[in-house]
Design a protein around this motif. Structure first.
Motif, PDB file in Angstrom:
ATOM      1  N   ILE A 241      -1.288  13.537   3.482  1.00 27.53           N
ATOM      2  CA  ILE A 241      -2.149  14.479   2.784  1.00 27.53           C
ATOM      3  C   ILE A 241      -3.443  13.741   2.482  1.00 27.53           C
ATOM      4  CG2 ILE A 241      -2.299  16.141   0.905  1.00 27.53           C
ATOM      5  CD1 ILE A 241       0.809  15.501   0.527  1.00 27.53           C
ATOM      6  N   LEU A 242      -4.556  14.341   2.828  1.00 26.46           N
ATOM      7  CA  LEU A 242      -5.829  13.641   2.746  1.00 26.46           C
ATOM      8  C   LEU A 242      -6.087  13.066   1.353  1.00 26.46           C
ATOM      9  CD1 LEU A 242      -8.488  12.959   4.261  1.00 26.46           C
ATOM     10  CD2 LEU A 242      -9.426  15.056   3.230  1.00 26.46           C
ATOM     11  N   ASN A 243      -6.417  11.786   1.330  1.00 26.42           N
ATOM     12  CA  ASN A 243      -6.906  11.109   0.135  1.00 26.42           C
ATOM     13  C   ASN A 243      -8.346  10.723   0.447  1.00 26.42           C
ATOM     14  OD1 ASN A 243      -7.441   9.584  -2.111  1.00 26.42           O
ATOM     15  ND2 ASN A 243      -5.918   8.002  -1.699  1.00 26.42           N
ATOM     16  N   PRO A 244      -9.308  11.581   0.128  1.00 24.78           N
ATOM     17  CA  PRO A 244     -10.682  11.351   0.590  1.00 24.78           C
ATOM     18  C   PRO A 244     -11.270  10.062   0.021  1.00 24.78           C
ATOM     19  CG  PRO A 244     -10.389  13.598  -0.247  1.00 24.78           C
ATOM     20  CD  PRO A 244      -9.193  12.809  -0.672  1.00 24.78           C
ATOM     21  N   SER A 257     -11.762  15.889  -2.851  1.00 26.83           N
ATOM     22  CA  SER A 257     -10.346  16.249  -2.998  1.00 26.83           C
ATOM     23  C   SER A 257      -9.872  16.987  -1.759  1.00 26.83           C
ATOM     24  CB  SER A 257     -10.120  17.122  -4.243  1.00 26.83           C
ATOM     25  OG  SER A 257     -10.854  18.328  -4.142  1.00 26.83           O
ATOM     26  N   ALA A 258      -8.582  16.860  -1.479  1.00 31.14           N
ATOM     27  CA  ALA A 258      -8.009  17.505  -0.301  1.00 31.14           C
ATOM     28  C   ALA A 258      -8.022  19.022  -0.459  1.00 31.14           C
ATOM     29  CB  ALA A 258      -6.586  17.014  -0.078  1.00 31.14           C
ATOM     30  N   ASP A 259      -8.201  19.698   0.660  1.00 29.63           N
ATOM     31  CA  ASP A 259      -8.265  21.165   0.673  1.00 29.63           C
ATOM     32  C   ASP A 259      -6.863  21.737   0.914  1.00 29.63           C
ATOM     33  OD1 ASP A 259      -9.108  23.780   0.785  1.00 29.63           O
ATOM     34  OD2 ASP A 259      -9.883  23.640   2.834  1.00 29.63           O
ATOM     35  N   ILE A 260      -5.993  21.571  -0.089  1.00 32.39           N
ATOM     36  CA  ILE A 260      -4.622  22.057   0.056  1.00 32.39           C
ATOM     37  C   ILE A 260      -3.969  22.099  -1.327  1.00 32.39           C
ATOM     38  CG2 ILE A 260      -3.556  19.775   0.407  1.00 32.39           C
ATOM     39  CD1 ILE A 260      -1.830  21.148   2.625  1.00 32.39           C
ATOM     40  N   THR A 261      -3.058  23.047  -1.513  1.00 32.27           N
ATOM     41  CA  THR A 261      -2.338  23.167  -2.782  1.00 32.27           C
ATOM     42  C   THR A 261      -0.933  22.605  -2.644  1.00 32.27           C
ATOM     43  OG1 THR A 261      -1.417  25.345  -2.260  1.00 32.27           O
ATOM     44  CG2 THR A 261      -3.620  25.290  -3.266  1.00 32.27           C
TER      45      THR A 261
END
Length: 370
Positions: A241-244, A257-261
Motif C-alpha cells: 500500500i503506497l507510503n508516499p 497520502s495513499a488514495d485508498i481506504t
C-alpha cells in the motif's frame, strides 16, 4: 459442504473456486463491487480450504540502495527524484548474511535480497554479480530461511544460474494493471516485467509478483493486475500500500497520502484471494501507515496469509513481535515450516527491548554513499 453468505455473486464464485475453476476478469469485477463484509468472510473461508492456517513471514535487505536509473513514480530510490535517502553500492555478502540471520531470529520463512537498479548484469557488472551469488550461497548454507531475490530484469543465462544456486523465489512486482502502468513508469513497460517473470519461471524458480495499491488506480485496475498475474503463474502475491515518500511524483500528486481506504484494502485482498486461491497473498509495505494498529488484522481475516516483517527498503516497519500478535489476533498462527522458531520468544524479546533491530531492510544501518 456448501458455503453460503446469501450473496449469489459471492456464493457462486466460492463454489466454482472450490470446484477447481479459475475465476476470470468478469468475476473479479463483479466481486469487487460486493459488500466488503461478505467478501471478507468468503475469502477467509477459501483461504481455510486451500491453506494451512498459518501466515508466512518474509523479510528483505536493501542490498543496493538508490541511484536507480528507472523513473517509477512511487520509488524513493530513483535517481530521477530528490528524496534524500542514503545510498550505497552492493553490500558485502557477509552483511547480507547478518541481515538474514536477524530475519531468521525474527521468524521469517523467506529472506529477499533486493537491489535498486534495472537489473543486475553478469556481463556489465561481473564483480557485483559474483557478490550476488556469494550472498545467495551464504544465506542458503548458513541459515534455515529460504533465499529469494529481487534483482530486476534477467537474461535467460542469469536466471538459470540463480536457479542452480538455489534461489527459491524471484520477486518482480508488476505494480499495477497493464492499462495504468504507463501512468507510473516511463522507462520500461508492463510487458518488460512480465517477460522477466517468464524467464525466471522457465529457469525453475517460483514467482513472487504483486502490486502497490493507492497510487490513483481504479478498482478495475486492481482487478486487472491480479488477472494478469494468473497467466504468469505466481505462488506469492505481495500487496503493498503506497507510503508516499517526499520527493516522489506520487507523493506530490496525491498530497502525501495513499488514495485508498481501509475498506478498499480489505476488499482488494479478498478478491485477490478468490482470484489466486492457492497463492500466498502477502500484506507487505505500507500497511502500518495506511491501517491503524487495531485494523491491521483485518486483511488476515479476508484471505491474506503472508506478510513482510521487519523494515522495508527505505522506511521502517514495526517489530516482529507486533506482527506475530496481529497474526494471532486474526485467529492464525505464524508459519514455522522452514524456520522452526519460537513466536513467544520473539514477542518477549521485542517487549524487553523497544530499540531492538528489526529483521532487515533499513536495519542494515548502512550510511555510505556510493
Amino acid at each position: 459442504m456448501v458455503y453460503e453468505t446469501g450473496n449469489r455473486t459471492i456464493d457462486d464464485a466460492v463454489r466454482r473456486v472450490l470446484d477447481g475453476e479459475r475465476l476470470d476478469r468478469r468475476d473479479g469485477l463483479a466481486l469487487i463491487a460486493q459488500p466488503v463484509e461478505d467478501l471478507a468472510a468468503a475469502a477467509d473461508y477459501v483461504r481455510s480450504q486451500f491453506g494451512d492456517g498459518t501466515v508466512d513471514a518474509c523479510s528483505i535487505v536493501n542490498a543496493k540502495a538508490g541511484n536507480c536509473a528507472e523513473d517509477c513514480g512511487f520509488c524513493a530510490q530513483s535517481a530521477h527524484f530528490d528524496t534524500g535517502i542514503d545510498t550505497h553500492g552492493f553490500l558485502d555478502p557477509e552483511e547480507i548474511l547478518e541481515a538474514a540471520k536477524r530475519a531468521e531470529r525474527d521468524g521469517a520463512q523467506r529472506f529477499g535480497i533486493v537491489v535498486a537498479e534495472k537489473g543486475v548484469s553478469k556481463e556489465r557488472r561481473p564483480d557485483e554479480w559474483e557478490d550476488v551469488l556469494r550472498a545467495i550461497r551464504l544465506v542458503r548454507d548458513e541459515t534455515d530461511v529460504e533465499v529469494d531475490a529481487s534483482l530486476g530484469i534477467l537474461t535467460e543465462e542469469e536466471a538459470e544460474i540463480l536457479a542452480d544456486e538455489g534461489l527459491n523465489h524471484y520477486n518482480h512486482n508488476v505494480e499495477t494493471s497493464p492499462n495504468y502502468f504507463p501512468e507510473i513508469v516511463d522507462t520500461h513497460s508492463f510487458e518488460d516485467r512480465v517477460h522477466t517473470l517468464e524467464v525466471a519461471r522457465e529457469a525453475g524458480m517460483d514467482l513472487c509478483a504483486g502490486v502497490i495499491l493507492g497510487m490513483g488506480e481504479s478498482p478495475t485496475d486492481r482487478v486487472d493486475a491480479a488477472v494478469a498475474l494468473q497467466d504468469v503463474g505466481i505462488s506469492s502475491l505481495p500487496v503493498n500500500i503506497l507510503n508516499p515518500v517526499a520527493g516522489t511524483p506520487l507523493a506530490e500528486d496525491l498530497g502525501g497520502s495513499a488514495d485508498i481506504t481501509t475498506e478498499e484494502i480489505v476488499e482488494t485482498i479478498a478478491v485477490y484471494r478468490l482470484l489466486h486461491p492457492e497463492a500466498r497473498v502477502r500484506l507487505t509495505g505500507g500497511r502500518e501507515v495506511n491501517l491503524d494498529a487495531d485494523e491491521q488484522h483485518l486483511p488476515f481475516e479476508a484471505g491474506a496469509d503472508g506478510m513482510l516483517t521487519g523494515d522495508y527498503l527505505t522506511t521502517e516497519g514495526q517489530s516482529p513481535g507486533d506482527d506475530i500478535e496481529i497474526v494471532e489476533r486474526a485467529g492464525l498462527e505464524p508459519n514455522t515450516e522452514a524456520n522452526d522458531f519460537d513466536p513467544e520468544a520473539v514477542k518477549e524479546r521485542t517487549a524487553d527491548d523497544a530499540a531492538v533491530d528489526t529483521a532487515a531492510g533499513t536495519a542494515t544501518e548502512v550510511q555510505t554513499d556510493d
